[in-house]
Design a protein around this motif. Sequence first.
Motif, short mmCIF file in Angstrom:
data_model
loop_
_atom_site.label_atom_id
_atom_site.label_comp_id
_atom_site.label_asym_id
_atom_site.label_seq_id
_atom_site.Cartn_x
_atom_site.Cartn_y
_atom_site.Cartn_z
N SER A 67 -15.15 19.68 39.84
CA SER A 67 -14.36 20.97 39.56
C SER A 67 -14.99 21.53 38.46
CB SER A 67 -13.02 20.48 38.78
OG SER A 67 -12.44 19.71 39.73
N GLY A 68 -15.82 20.92 37.32
CA GLY A 68 -16.55 22.01 36.61
C GLY A 68 -17.78 22.50 37.15
N THR A 69 -18.55 21.78 37.86
CA THR A 69 -19.76 22.27 38.48
C THR A 69 -19.34 23.36 39.59
OG1 THR A 69 -19.83 20.37 40.12
CG2 THR A 69 -20.97 20.17 37.87
N ASN A 70 -18.34 23.10 40.21
CA ASN A 70 -17.99 24.15 41.44
C ASN A 70 -17.59 25.43 40.56
OD1 ASN A 70 -17.38 24.64 44.02
ND2 ASN A 70 -15.34 24.77 43.61
N VAL A 71 -16.68 25.30 39.48
CA VAL A 71 -16.61 26.48 38.75
C VAL A 71 -17.64 27.38 38.32
CG1 VAL A 71 -15.52 27.28 36.55
CG2 VAL A 71 -14.30 26.15 38.03
N LEU A 72 -18.69 26.60 37.72
CA LEU A 72 -19.87 27.14 37.35
C LEU A 72 -20.70 27.73 38.60
CD1 LEU A 72 -21.17 24.65 34.73
CD2 LEU A 72 -20.33 27.07 34.27
N LEU A 73 -20.65 27.00 39.67
CA LEU A 73 -21.12 27.79 40.96
C LEU A 73 -20.49 28.95 41.06
CD1 LEU A 73 -22.97 27.62 43.43
CD2 LEU A 73 -21.33 26.40 44.50
N ILE A 74 -19.25 29.21 41.27
CA ILE A 74 -18.73 30.35 41.32
C ILE A 74 -18.85 31.71 40.71
CG2 ILE A 74 -16.26 31.53 41.59
CD1 ILE A 74 -15.33 28.74 42.86
N LEU A 75 -18.81 31.24 39.11
CA LEU A 75 -19.21 32.04 38.27
C LEU A 75 -20.78 32.56 38.19
CD1 LEU A 75 -17.58 30.20 34.95
CD2 LEU A 75 -16.77 32.30 36.27
N ASN A 76 -21.63 31.72 38.56
CA ASN A 76 -23.03 31.98 38.98
C ASN A 76 -23.06 32.96 40.02
OD1 ASN A 76 -25.58 30.51 37.23
ND2 ASN A 76 -23.55 29.51 37.03
N TYR A 77 -22.29 32.68 41.21
CA TYR A 77 -22.35 33.38 42.32
C TYR A 77 -22.13 34.82 42.17
CZ TYR A 77 -21.55 34.99 47.15
OH TYR A 77 -21.74 35.53 48.23
N PHE A 78 -21.27 35.11 41.17
CA PHE A 78 -20.54 36.48 41.11
C PHE A 78 -21.23 37.05 39.72
CE2 PHE A 78 -17.21 34.86 43.72
CZ PHE A 78 -16.90 35.70 44.61
N ARG A 79 -22.30 36.36 39.22
CA ARG A 79 -23.04 36.60 37.97
C ARG A 79 -22.31 37.18 36.87
NH1 ARG A 79 -27.01 34.15 38.68
NH2 ARG A 79 -28.50 35.75 37.31
N LEU A 80 -21.25 36.11 36.57
CA LEU A 80 -20.23 36.43 35.38
C LEU A 80 -20.74 35.74 34.29
CD1 LEU A 80 -16.74 35.81 37.36
CD2 LEU A 80 -18.07 37.94 36.69
N THR A 81 -20.86 36.46 33.15
CA THR A 81 -21.35 35.95 32.01
C THR A 81 -20.37 35.28 31.03
OG1 THR A 81 -21.33 38.02 30.80
CG2 THR A 81 -23.42 37.52 31.86
N MET A 82 -20.67 34.47 29.97
CA MET A 82 -19.76 33.97 29.06
C MET A 82 -20.26 33.71 27.77
SD MET A 82 -19.38 29.74 30.16
CE MET A 82 -18.63 30.27 31.75
N GLN A 83 -19.72 33.51 26.62
CA GLN A 83 -20.48 33.08 25.57
C GLN A 83 -20.94 31.93 25.64
OE1 GLN A 83 -17.55 34.21 22.19
NE2 GLN A 83 -18.70 35.79 21.87
N MET A 84 -22.07 31.50 24.85
CA MET A 84 -22.74 30.46 25.27
C MET A 84 -22.11 29.19 24.27
SD MET A 84 -25.12 31.30 26.95
CE MET A 84 -25.72 29.58 27.16
N TRP A 85 -21.26 29.48 23.56
CA TRP A 85 -20.51 28.32 22.75
C TRP A 85 -19.85 27.66 23.79
CZ3 TRP A 85 -15.40 28.16 22.83
CH2 TRP A 85 -14.78 29.80 22.92
N LEU A 86 -18.90 28.62 24.51
CA LEU A 86 -18.21 28.03 25.87
C LEU A 86 -19.08 27.41 26.81
CD1 LEU A 86 -15.42 27.97 27.31
CD2 LEU A 86 -15.74 30.25 28.03
N CYS A 87 -20.22 27.89 26.99
CA CYS A 87 -21.18 27.21 27.99
C CYS A 87 -21.49 26.05 27.68
CB CYS A 87 -22.32 28.16 28.33
SG CYS A 87 -23.82 27.45 29.60
N LEU A 88 -21.73 25.88 26.23
CA LEU A 88 -22.08 24.47 25.59
C LEU A 88 -20.79 23.34 25.89
CD1 LEU A 88 -23.79 22.70 24.00
CD2 LEU A 88 -22.64 23.72 21.95
N ILE A 89 -19.59 23.92 25.79
CA ILE A 89 -18.43 23.03 26.07
C ILE A 89 -18.51 22.45 27.25
CG2 ILE A 89 -15.98 22.79 25.80
CD1 ILE A 89 -15.93 24.58 23.42
N ILE A 90 -18.46 23.31 28.20
CA ILE A 90 -18.48 22.86 29.55
C ILE A 90 -19.67 21.98 30.05
CG2 ILE A 90 -18.77 23.86 32.00
CD1 ILE A 90 -17.62 26.45 31.08
N PHE A 91 -20.94 22.16 29.32
CA PHE A 91 -21.98 21.37 29.67
C PHE A 91 -21.62 20.05 29.00
CE2 PHE A 91 -25.53 19.16 27.77
CZ PHE A 91 -26.39 19.02 28.78
#
Length: 307
Positions: A67-91
Amino acid sequence: MASNNSLNGGELSRYPYRVVLVQVLVSVFLCINLFLITTFFMEAFFYTSMRYILFAITLLSDSLFLSGTNVLLILNYFRLTMQMWLCLIIFIVSYLYVFVTPVTLTAMTLERYVAICMPLRHAELCTTRSALHCVLIIHCLSSVPCIVFVSIFFASAPLSFYKQHRVCSVEMLIFHRWQSHLRSAISEFYFLIMCIIIVFSYVQILKAAKAASGDNKKSTGKGLRTVVVHGFQLLLCLIQLWTPFIEAAVLQMNVMLYVYIRYFNYITFILAPRCLSPLVYGLRDKRFFNALKYYVLCGLYRKQSSG
């Protein structure tokens, strides 16, 4: 993302059908897992038995990871950005569950080893209390590589980095090349230990199968096949660790070939291993399969079988 294997949306922007295929596969996988998890909680025998508790942990782990990697795939596909602290939590969450599944598979193999090679002690060692302790140990062991990586990240990242808006990917969290090498070395050490445990259990169960007879021989044979499937799953997970090196080498030669190989690696070494767990216990285990059919068919199966 957590394993440097997540597909990059920019790479797939010219191939939307591939993203659609991934969505279909992930959706089917999550639906099957939902049925299996529901079945697990509907029968008291399952959530008081160690082997089924560990099975449920693999289902939850795989569902969270995909679920997590798929959400990131969709966000990357549409080139949507986020703050890196949130990216770190997802990672952190994704990276943790990269390890939870193979470590749990290893624990399940040991449970089969105890059941077949130490049957008189199985009831004593594999209690519900022991299963809960085992789940805690699994998560503690799985968190060690994540803690190491995150500690290095905290020591390397400036404070301004956390507020930057970027497309989330693991590459954004790596500041030194040796970080990738260290991460791979730790992962390969873990999988080496797990492979040794799998081989040891296989050999011991094989000896028990040769010495058994009648119903015992049938039980040990089934346990042997289960260990083989667990070993195959671990092999796919191990290959997953090598794919970034292969992809990096191919990228230097041909960009289009790199895109094809990365897509193939995602399907084969991310999705495929996580589709095997439902097959091992959801379909091969007779008791669980009968319960699954009962709930999927709204009780019609048991009525027909009893009549």
